[in-house]
Enzyme design. Sequence first.
Site, PDB file in Angstrom:
ATOM      1  N   SER A 147       0.823  -1.195   0.000  1.00  0.00           N
ATOM      2  CA  SER A 147       0.000   0.000   0.000  1.00  0.00           C
ATOM      3  C   SER A 147       0.867   1.259   0.000  1.00  0.00           C
ATOM      4  O   SER A 147       1.645   1.470  -0.929  1.00  0.00           O
ATOM      5  CB  SER A 147      -0.968  -0.059   1.184  1.00  0.00           C
ATOM      6  OG  SER A 147      -2.072   0.771   0.980  1.00  0.00           O
ATOM      7  N   ASP A 206      -9.126  -5.185  -5.610  1.00  0.00           N
ATOM      8  CA  ASP A 206      -8.741  -4.161  -4.644  1.00  0.00           C
ATOM      9  C   ASP A 206      -9.539  -2.894  -4.925  1.00  0.00           C
ATOM     10  O   ASP A 206      -9.342  -2.240  -5.953  1.00  0.00           O
ATOM     11  CB  ASP A 206      -7.241  -3.888  -4.763  1.00  0.00           C
ATOM     12  CG  ASP A 206      -6.691  -3.031  -3.627  1.00  0.00           C
ATOM     13  OD1 ASP A 206      -7.481  -2.299  -2.999  1.00  0.00           O
ATOM     14  OD2 ASP A 206      -5.481  -3.092  -3.390  1.00  0.00           O
ATOM     15  N   HIS A 208      -7.531  -5.722  -0.892  1.00  0.00           N
ATOM     16  CA  HIS A 208      -6.299  -5.050  -0.459  1.00  0.00           C
ATOM     17  C   HIS A 208      -5.575  -5.931   0.570  1.00  0.00           C
ATOM     18  O   HIS A 208      -5.618  -5.666   1.774  1.00  0.00           O
ATOM     19  CB  HIS A 208      -6.682  -3.689   0.123  1.00  0.00           C
ATOM     20  CG  HIS A 208      -5.575  -2.694   0.195  1.00  0.00           C
ATOM     21  ND1 HIS A 208      -4.901  -2.248  -0.915  1.00  0.00           N
ATOM     22  CD2 HIS A 208      -5.021  -2.038   1.253  1.00  0.00           C
ATOM     23  CE1 HIS A 208      -3.994  -1.353  -0.558  1.00  0.00           C
ATOM     24  NE2 HIS A 208      -4.046  -1.224   0.764  1.00  0.00           N
TER      25      HIS A 208
END
Length: 652
Positions: free
Chosen positions: A198, A304, A335
């Site tokens: 991320s 995601d 995610h």
Amino acid sequence: MWTRMRFTIWRPLATAAVTLLAAALLTPVAAHGAPRESRPVYSYENAVREAVWVDTGLDADGDGRTDRVAVDIVRPREPAAQGRKVPVIMDASPYYSCCGRGNESQRKTYDAEGRVVGMPLFYDNYFVPRGYAFVGVDLAGTNRSDGCEDVGGRGEVQSAKAVVDWLNGRAKGYTSRTGATTAEASWTNGRTGMIGKSWDGTIANAVAATGVRGLRTIVPIAAISSWYDYYFARGAPLYDSGPDALADYVSSPDARAGCTAVQRRLVDEAPRTGDRTPLWTERDYVKNAHRVKASVFLVHGMQDLNVRTKHLGQWWDALAKNGVHRKIWLSQTGHVDPFDFRRAAWVDTLHRWFDHELLGYDNGIDREPMADVERHPDQWVTSASWPPRGTQTTTLRPAAGDRPGAGTLGLRGSTGAAAFTDDPQRDERDWAAQIDTPTPDKAGFVTGALTRDLRLSGSSKVTVTATPSTATAHLSAVLVDLGPDTIRDYAAGGEGITTLADRTCWGVSTAGDSACFKETKAATLDVGATVVSRGWADLGTSADPGRGVPLTPGRAYTITLDLAATDHVVPSGHRLALIVAGTDKDLIDPPADRPTLTLDLARTSARVPVVGGAKAFAAATAGSPAADATHRAPHAAPPAGTGAPRSAFRIP
């Protein structure tokens, strides 16, 4: 050729050094020549643990001295004692104190002298005994670092790049946050690999895009490639907040107090209109892909809905254009880190990747298939290249059916129109569930039941010519696989995984840093349809993607929507649908008005990456009945995914 030459340049030196090390330690590989795998021969319990503050050369907080970023280091003691240097695995993050890392939200912990005791994740536990140093960097303005968190801007990127420079002898480091005693990275050869999920992976992308020397590889997991595309889809807002909220969320108390000017810029130069400003240009790493010298091992969940797969698609394509050595994993998750959806294979693959890229071991990973794709939960396939050879952009065209709003999709276009009215309470799940029923909130176009499997691989674009009834309008375009399947439940809290109570261990533990983590399993769901790819836009940006303007009701506008990258097989017997609608509830914010939009079908099309191209599409749809009232497939149940409301504030 480029990749082979790159390793030839330095492999003999690395191999010689490691061969001597292996011989000295009497490891089993010594008898067989050059090693192919690093082994856990060093003590983790006795590893050196130290903190260094690296000077970034910036004074973002305006306190009259250049900012220093905190660098926590865990490295094997034995190589340095014997005069040997080690490579570095580095995770630069804003989350080490505020939010934690990994599925168990781990934070750094320290002893009384300020040395790191507990480092999040398994990287240090696993790789330090194998002859790597692990470095955890607090990004500017977070945890123990000076400076200001500017969310992907110059200050944040420089705070991580400066550490790579320090590891290679080009920047100053100090033993304390304010003192004058310097620290040198004499224990490393400077070869650095950055990794992270991320935001952490985003910084790896950003630092690689500076072209910094010494950064040999990056492993970005679910990472952003352009911050504009995190907050907007061609002018349509994806979230009801901006980067200022994100900066405030992760900043240390000192940074919040001293960085009001930076915070103000994040508000003033990131307007919620969706206009592209210089602030967003600064945070676009795709435009600098030509500077990337590091290899890239990219991982992303195809479902995601936080860092959406447009990021991976545009970054991957830009890297390919510039000849960057690449590898990719694509999962069915949302995610999620691969450690939590394919743990054993991930640790093994990452180990071999770093051995190859940072130690120069000829272990064959560069000759293995480029791509691993999760086709069904825990069922993976490989591709020698990605997208696969033979993938061709194929133009699919909608046509009117025998009922308004329920049309067909094929290679031939038609004249006519289709209309829908934006309903902000409806989403892609609702549209797909009623694909064969005319509803006022969408226009749907469907192939007949396929007679062969059809593989889509890469990024799609949908061009729409639409006439709005109001001065504002948002558009959604969605590709859907209509047919039953079992998928990962990416809309649930775990985004495709369930966390279990049992733990498995990956590396060596100490009293203050466990290498044991909770196991997971796939969270699955039976569905009647699966959203394959999606994209959105503000119709007001039709003339200029960087600036929206009010629409003239009754005037036709043409705009192209970028759909997220994917790799999906529509099986024989299923149908492929293109849906065009307004607000996709919980995925984009609605416009000020509720327009009715009329599509000009002759000027509307989808350019889809089909393995085998138009010929494969024609073969898969040959002999299939048209999607009409007589021959349409059984009514599809709604797909999983976007029914659950999203949180008001997401963090990457």
